[in-house]
Scaffold this active site. Structure first.
Site, PDB file in Angstrom:
ATOM      1  CG  ASN A   1      75.349-128.576  76.935  1.00 42.10           C
ATOM      2  OD1 ASN A   1      75.504-128.950  78.097  1.00 42.10           O
ATOM      3  ND2 ASN A   1      76.184-128.865  75.961  1.00 42.10           N
TER       4      ASN A   1
ATOM      5  CE  LYS B   1      79.603-125.336  74.774  1.00 40.39           C
ATOM      6  NZ  LYS B   1      80.317-126.524  74.364  1.00 40.39           N
TER       7      LYS B   1
ATOM      8  NE  ARG C   1      75.897-133.053  76.554  1.00 40.78           N
ATOM      9  CZ  ARG C   1      77.124-132.858  76.120  1.00 40.78           C
ATOM     10  NH1 ARG C   1      77.488-131.690  75.653  1.00 40.78           N
ATOM     11  NH2 ARG C   1      78.002-133.831  76.152  1.00 40.78           N
TER      12      ARG C   1
ATOM     13  CG  HIS D   1      81.333-137.407  74.610  1.00 38.79           C
ATOM     14  ND1 HIS D   1      82.642-137.765  74.873  1.00 38.79           N
ATOM     15  CD2 HIS D   1      81.214-136.134  75.028  1.00 38.79           C
ATOM     16  CE1 HIS D   1      83.272-136.754  75.445  1.00 38.79           C
ATOM     17  NE2 HIS D   1      82.432-135.748  75.551  1.00 38.79           N
TER      18      HIS D   1
ATOM     19  CG  HIS E   1      83.174-136.314  71.112  1.00 43.67           C
ATOM     20  ND1 HIS E   1      82.013-135.717  70.655  1.00 43.67           N
ATOM     21  CD2 HIS E   1      83.663-135.484  72.065  1.00 43.67           C
ATOM     22  CE1 HIS E   1      81.823-134.581  71.303  1.00 43.67           C
ATOM     23  NE2 HIS E   1      82.806-134.419  72.186  1.00 43.67           N
ATOM     24  CG  LEU E   2      89.571-137.169  69.238  1.00 44.68           C
ATOM     25  CD1 LEU E   2      90.841-137.280  68.406  1.00 44.68           C
ATOM     26  CD2 LEU E   2      89.633-138.118  70.433  1.00 44.68           C
TER      27      LEU E   2
ATOM     28  NE  ARG F   1      86.540-134.315  81.900  1.00 44.43           N
ATOM     29  CZ  ARG F   1      85.476-134.400  81.103  1.00 44.43           C
ATOM     30  NH1 ARG F   1      84.824-135.533  80.986  1.00 44.43           N
ATOM     31  NH2 ARG F   1      85.054-133.352  80.417  1.00 44.43           N
TER      32      ARG F   1
ATOM     33  CG  MET G   1      95.530-130.362  70.423  1.00 45.42           C
ATOM     34  SD  MET G   1      96.796-131.360  71.266  1.00 45.42           S
ATOM     35  CE  MET G   1      95.894-132.864  71.621  1.00 45.42           C
ATOM     36  NE  ARG G   2      92.539-123.629  69.888  1.00 56.00           N
ATOM     37  CZ  ARG G   2      91.366-123.075  70.076  1.00 56.00           C
ATOM     38  NH1 ARG G   2      90.774-122.424  69.100  1.00 56.00           N
ATOM     39  NH2 ARG G   2      90.761-123.142  71.236  1.00 56.00           N
TER      40      ARG G   2
ATOM     41  N   GLY H   1      86.056-130.581  68.712  1.00 57.34           N
ATOM     42  CA  GLY H   1      87.063-129.527  68.514  1.00 57.34           C
ATOM     43  C   GLY H   1      88.379-129.970  67.893  1.00 57.34           C
ATOM     44  CB  ILE H   2      91.116-132.170  69.133  1.00 54.10           C
ATOM     45  CG1 ILE H   2      91.377-131.283  70.354  1.00 54.10           C
ATOM     46  CG2 ILE H   2      92.410-132.753  68.590  1.00 54.10           C
ATOM     47  CD1 ILE H   2      91.890-132.031  71.582  1.00 54.10           C
ATOM     48  N   GLY H   3      89.172-133.139  66.859  1.00 50.81           N
ATOM     49  CA  GLY H   3      88.908-134.080  65.768  1.00 50.81           C
ATOM     50  C   GLY H   3      88.494-133.391  64.483  1.00 50.81           C
TER      51      GLY H   3
ATOM     52  CD  GLU I   1      77.854-132.905  72.044  1.00 51.54           C
ATOM     53  OE1 GLU I   1      78.349-131.756  71.972  1.00 51.54           O
ATOM     54  OE2 GLU I   1      78.281-133.769  72.815  1.00 51.54           O
TER      55      GLU I   1
END
Ligand code: AMP
Length: 362
Positions: free
Chosen positions: A9, A16, A61, A149, A176-177, A209, A252-253, A296-298, A347
């Site tokens: 990826n 990745k 990917r 995604h 997908h967050l 974004r 977000m953290r 990640g967030i979700g 993924e």
């Protein structure tokens, strides 16, 4: 040596990679390099050489498959040329993907290589979901809502059949967050609508974004403010979203732990837009049997999941705070009108499974 499938990826800021058994399911190892370009690819490929495996297939990917690809494609010179022709559709991502394919083909010249597209899963959608209300010729030229995604949504659709078979055939919104964020409406496991459009900017606000923005703002910045095009691109992709709103961070953290009003407003903006889009996508699907959180967030933020679901109480959704706090698979209460689920995405495995399928004889 053990036969293995390598997934690559090659993104806009990282490479990745992961190794799977040739079943495409058994994960052997994975890693992320926080760099791009030929040196990063060489490092990723070098890891596979020292892993005591024989690479029998490589899956890539690829962000954009245009209107051409609705399924993974075995890569040959003609396919590679087609993928290069999509660079103008995804100028920040596709060049890295193409470079990754070239490097892997050079390193493993006799090994089958497969391109797996972020757009392919969405090719099942209707005209009204794909089109913009521009003159028809633009649609014919490929100016469409592609949606992205797709590998994540495909994986979740498959997982749903295992962890919640009662809703897998129904109407499901998948959120997908992650640092990139989008949502997809599934009906019977197929994509019927999604928040991302022609580019990966549209829809939900993301780490950096904007998400949906009135194109009139862009015209104003270009015409009245004389903003150079590249500056506008950087603004939309790299300086906006959570980072732009908070003036602090795209993580977000960090924002959840910060007491400033700008950080709180950025988080509230994210939650607000997510809740609105769930209702919009449920309309596109014609109902809502389940809401799934992933990425990640979700997957990890019970606070954000809880806040989004509470805004959807009017739809009859109810969160089980204890189960949510544990990141359990089922996080809604028994009386919730639709199930709320938390399912980790993968993924890489979606790619490895596609390669494994194509390695089978016949
Ligand atoms: P991804 O792109 O899927 O790897 O997701 C990355 C995003 O997930 C980052 O922006 C983090 O802010 C977010 N994230 C990861 N863990 C947590 C957590 N425990 N709470 C809130 N956000 C998280």
């Amino acid at each position: 040596m053990r036969p293995a499938i390598l997934t690559l990826n090659a993104g806009s800021s990282t490479v990745k990679y992961a190794l799977f058994g040739d079943d495409g399911v058994t994960e052997l190892s994975r890693g992320t390099l926080e760099e791009t370009g030929e040196a990063a690819m060489a490092k990723a490929l070098e890891v596979t050489r020292t892993a005591e495996v024989e690479v029998v297939g490589v899956g890539h990917r690829v962000v954009h498959g245009g209107v051409t690809y609705s399924a993974p494609a075995r890569i040959d010179d003609a396919v590679l040329a087609t993928l290069e022709s999509f660079v103008p559709l995804a100028p920040l991502h596709q060049p890295h993907n193409v470079q990754g394919i070239k490097a892997a083909r050079a390193a493993f010249p006799n090994v089958p290589q497969v391109a797996c597209f972020d757009t392919a899963f969405h090719r099942t959608r209707s005209f009204v979901e794909e089109a913009y209300a521009l003159p028809r010729r633009f649609f014919d030229e490929g100016i469409r809502r592609f949606g992205f995604h797709g590998l994540s949504y495909q994986f979740i659709a498959k997982q749903l059949a295992v962890v919640a078979p009662d809703v897998a055939k129904g109407k499901v919104v998948v959120a997908h967050l992650g640092s990139g964020a989008s949502m997809c409406a599934l009906n019977g496991g197929r994509s019927v609508a999604s928040t991302m459009g022609f580019s990966t900017i549209d829809g939900l606000p993301m780490g950096t974004r904007t998400g949906a923005i009135d194109p009139g703002v862009l015209l104003h910045l270009l015409d009245q403010k004389h903003m150079p095009l590249k500056e506008l691109e950087t603004l939309l992709y790299k300086e906006s979203g959570l980072k732009g709103l908070s003036g602090l961070s795209n993580d977000m953290r960090t924002l959840l732990a910060d007491e400033s009003s700008a950080a709180k407003e950025a988080v509230e903006y994210f939650v607000h837009r997510c809740a609105r889009e769930v209702a919009s996508l449920a309309t596109a699907a014609g109902g809502l049997d389940a809401l799934v959180f992933t990425a990640g967030i979700g997957e990890r933020s019970s606070a954000i999941r809880g806040r989004i679901v509470r805004k959807l109480a009017w739809l009859g959704l109810a969160i089980d705070d204890a189960a949510n706090g544990r990141n359990s698979t089922l996080i809604s209460t028994r009386v919730s009108r639709a199930k709320v689920l938390c399912i980790p995405t993968n993924e890489e495995r979606c790619i490895a499974e596609a390669v494994s399928e194509r390695l089978k004889p016949g």
